[in-house]
Design a protein around this motif. Structure first.
Motif, short mmCIF file in Angstrom:
data_model
loop_
_atom_site.label_atom_id
_atom_site.label_comp_id
_atom_site.label_asym_id
_atom_site.label_seq_id
_atom_site.Cartn_x
_atom_site.Cartn_y
_atom_site.Cartn_z
N LEU A 99 -3.84 6.76 -10.68
CA LEU A 99 -4.08 8.06 -10.02
C LEU A 99 -5.11 8.84 -10.82
O LEU A 99 -6.10 9.33 -10.27
CB LEU A 99 -2.78 8.87 -9.96
N PHE A 100 -4.84 8.92 -12.13
CA PHE A 100 -5.69 9.69 -13.02
C PHE A 100 -7.13 9.16 -12.97
O PHE A 100 -8.08 9.92 -12.74
CB PHE A 100 -5.11 9.59 -14.44
N TRP A 101 -7.26 7.85 -13.15
CA TRP A 101 -8.62 7.29 -13.20
C TRP A 101 -9.32 7.37 -11.85
O TRP A 101 -10.54 7.52 -11.80
CB TRP A 101 -8.58 5.84 -13.68
N THR A 102 -8.55 7.27 -10.78
CA THR A 102 -9.18 7.38 -9.45
C THR A 102 -9.74 8.77 -9.24
O THR A 102 -10.87 8.93 -8.76
CB THR A 102 -8.17 7.05 -8.34
N VAL A 103 -8.94 9.78 -9.63
CA VAL A 103 -9.42 11.16 -9.48
C VAL A 103 -10.70 11.34 -10.27
O VAL A 103 -11.73 11.81 -9.75
CB VAL A 103 -8.34 12.17 -9.93
N ILE A 104 -10.65 10.94 -11.56
CA ILE A 104 -11.83 11.09 -12.43
C ILE A 104 -13.02 10.35 -11.83
O ILE A 104 -14.10 10.93 -11.65
CB ILE A 104 -11.53 10.51 -13.83
N PHE A 134 -13.61 9.26 -8.83
CA PHE A 134 -14.14 9.73 -7.56
C PHE A 134 -15.00 10.97 -7.76
O PHE A 134 -16.09 11.08 -7.20
CB PHE A 134 -13.01 10.02 -6.57
N PHE A 135 -14.53 11.88 -8.59
CA PHE A 135 -15.32 13.11 -8.74
C PHE A 135 -16.59 12.88 -9.53
O PHE A 135 -17.64 13.46 -9.21
CB PHE A 135 -14.46 14.24 -9.31
N VAL A 155 -4.97 9.10 -3.62
CA VAL A 155 -5.88 10.11 -4.18
C VAL A 155 -6.91 10.51 -3.14
O VAL A 155 -7.17 11.70 -2.92
CB VAL A 155 -6.55 9.58 -5.46
N LEU A 156 -7.49 9.52 -2.46
CA LEU A 156 -8.52 9.84 -1.46
C LEU A 156 -7.93 10.66 -0.32
O LEU A 156 -8.54 11.64 0.12
CB LEU A 156 -9.15 8.55 -0.93
N LEU A 200 -5.36 12.56 -0.53
CA LEU A 200 -5.03 13.88 -1.08
C LEU A 200 -6.27 14.78 -1.10
O LEU A 200 -6.20 15.97 -0.77
CB LEU A 200 -4.47 13.72 -2.49
N ILE A 201 -7.41 14.20 -1.47
CA ILE A 201 -8.64 14.99 -1.48
C ILE A 201 -8.96 15.47 -0.06
O ILE A 201 -9.30 16.63 0.15
CB ILE A 201 -9.81 14.16 -2.07
#
Lengths: 164, 366
Positions: free
Chosen positions: A11-16, A18-19, B241-242, B244-245
């Motif tokens: 989750l953490f790495w995906t968020v990082i 992606f942004f 995550v996607l 959620l965004i």
């Protein structure tokens, strides 16, 4: 159940990721690419619009030309028509003029003839008077010789010289 | 052409049936061999892992070690996953910074003080480990895949962007000839129709990133060898995550009309309004959840089908089943090539749709 339990790390790495990816791609890829594509589309649209405008102008020009040509043709027609009318008028005028002139001349001729006739008449009268006088003189001379004969002669002469 | 394909398939099916019969015989002959557990194998393949398994050679696993990053009670601990020596049942302890760790089914736990039958894991009655787990921020196989996909995307689109500099008046050259139609497709078929000419520019970078990120990860998952084959887009954390965004964006850009249509639907009688409000409210959450599950399930299912077909060989324990397995898995893989593109498109499309519906301006009551 493991399969549907999200891992914190991922989750953490995906968020990082992606942004970071969004930021980098936005700055270095999407902005320049989409910008160029948009610019190109705008320039194509403008080019098409100006071509269309040019085409319309051309059309207007052709239409103008045609209109002018048409007008010229109409004008020529009218001019020709006018000329024809003038010609006809001139001819008829000339004819009228000639007619009046001829009439006048005939009239004058008639007047002249009449006056000539009068004067001729007058001259004839004078002549007749002279002749009469001559005859009278001759008769007088004859009478001197033969009275009857003289009278007869006068009478005959007068009868011959009948005047209208 | 289609009839030919169909015939080939039918022939393959018949052939494979005959092989199954033959295979059953061979199973009986060699029933003393250790049973091959298909479910375990498939689950292992579609789940995350701490090292990137490349192949087995002569009974030894050859894998690419990845860093393990743990947030423990005593702070950050890092080591390479190779220190577990491919152990995955909690029998090898790694001691770092005064703490002991074991790996059990690709999860890292604090080790028990004493071993029980060689294992440092204790279980509850349902055979789930009861050990406490540190927060695991490891660069796992899937995180590694994700970084690779990032690098690939940056390279592809970085070069695409540079390709325009080389050309005059913005005509695409090189790789941009390939990428530009895709970008224009997302703009013209996804962003503009769903969000509208007025607002789409704000969301276009997000939609483009979303589409290509999902697509490239889907494609990388289809390639069956190192350094690809990670089932990243079939992982619930990634899709979650996607989604959620998408949910956050939808909620934040939503205008008054959107909330009004959820909580007090205009144009319907009051009892209907009361009835619709909870449904519409649930819809706010169901929409992104459906996004999450759709991508996760589709991509995982694709992996499971291909792996199952290959597993047929091992279930039947016969090389003769291989042709059918290969024909079917190639067939499915070809379909998967389509599916991964379609799933990336659907995810992006629906995201655009949700954003668009949240920003929609209703000019009249209906």
């Amino acid at each position: 159940m493991d399969l549907v339990t999200p891992d914190v790390g991922l989750l953490f790495w995906t968020v990082i990721s992606f942004f970071v990816l969004l930021f980098l791609l936005r700055k270095f890829a999407w902005k320049p690419i989409v910008g160029t594509v948009n610019d190109r589309e705008t320039s194509i649209r403008e080019a098409l619009e100006s071509a269309e405008k040019a085409r319309l102008e051309m059309q207007n020009l052709t239409a103008d030309n045609e209109r002018i040509l048409k007008e010229a043709r109409v004008e020529r027609e009218t001019m020709l028509k006018e000329a024809r009318e003038i010609k006809a008028k001139m001819i008829s005028d000339a004819k009228d003029e000639a007619q009046t002139q001829a009439n006048k001349m005939i009239e004058q001729a008639q007047i002249a003839i009449a006056s000539e006739k009068k004067s001729a008449m007058a001259e004839l009268k004078n002549h007749v008077a002279g002749l009469s006088v001559d005859i009278a003189e001759k008769m007088v001379r004859e009478e001197l010789s033969n009275k009857d004969k003289q009278l007869k002669l006068v009478e005959n002469m007068l009868g011959e010289a009948k005047l209208n | 052409m289609q009839i030919n394909t169909f015939k080939t398939l039918l022939l393959g099916l018949l052939l494979s049936l005959s092989f199954v019969v033959k295979a059953n015989e061979s199973i009986e002959e060699k029933s003393d061999e250790k049973d091959f557990n298909v479910t375990d194998m498939i689950m292992h393949h579609i789940k995350d892992a701490h090292d990137f398994h490349i192949m087995d050679w002569d009974g030894h696993a050859i894998s690419f070690p990845l860093p393990v990053i743990l947030w423990t009670n005593d702070g950050l601990v890092t080591f390479m996953s190779s220190e577990f020596h491919h152990n995955d049942d909690g029998t090898i302890v790694v001691e770092k910074g005064g703490q002991k760790f074991i790996k059990f089914h690709e999860e890292i736990y604090y080790a028990n003080d004493e071993a029980d039958h060689g294992s440092y894991v204790s279980f509850d009655p349902e055979h789930h480990p009861t050990n406490v787990a540190p927060l695991d921020f490891s660069i796992t196989k899937l995180v590694f895949s994700m970084f690779m996909s990032m690098i690939l995307l940056l390279l592809i689109f970085g070069f695409s962007a540079r390709a325009y500099n080389r050309s005059e008046n913005g005509v695409p050259t090189g790789i941009a000839k390939f990428t530009e139609p895709l970008i224009v497709f997302i703009r013209d078929e996804v962003a503009i129709p769903n969000i509208g000419e007025k607002h789409y520019k704000r969301f276009l970078p997000f939609l483009l990133t979303l589409f290509f990120f999902i697509w490239i990860n889907n494609i990388m998952g289809l390639i069956p060898f190192f350094p690809f084959s990670g089932n990243l887009s079939g992982n619930i954390a990634f899709t979650g995550v996607l989604a959620l965004i998408t949910f956050i964006i939808t909620t934040f850009v939503a205008n008054k009309d959107y909330w009004k249509h959820i909580f007090w639907m205009p144009g319907v009688p009051v009892p209907m309004k009361l009835f619709l409000a909870p449904i519409e409210f649930m819809g706010i959450f169901i929409k992104p959840i459906s996004l999450m599950i759709r991508l996760f399930a589709n991509i995982s299912a694709g992996h499971i089908i291909v792996l199952s077909l290959i597993s047929l060989i091992f279930i039947a324990k016969s090389i003769w089943i291989a042709p059918a397995s290969v024909i079917f898995s190639v067939f499915i893989s070809v379909i998967e090539v389509l599916v991964v593109a379609i799933q990336a498109y659907i995810f992006t499309m629906l995201t655009a749709l949700y954003i668009g519906s949240a920003m929609e301006e209703h000019e009249h009551e209906h």
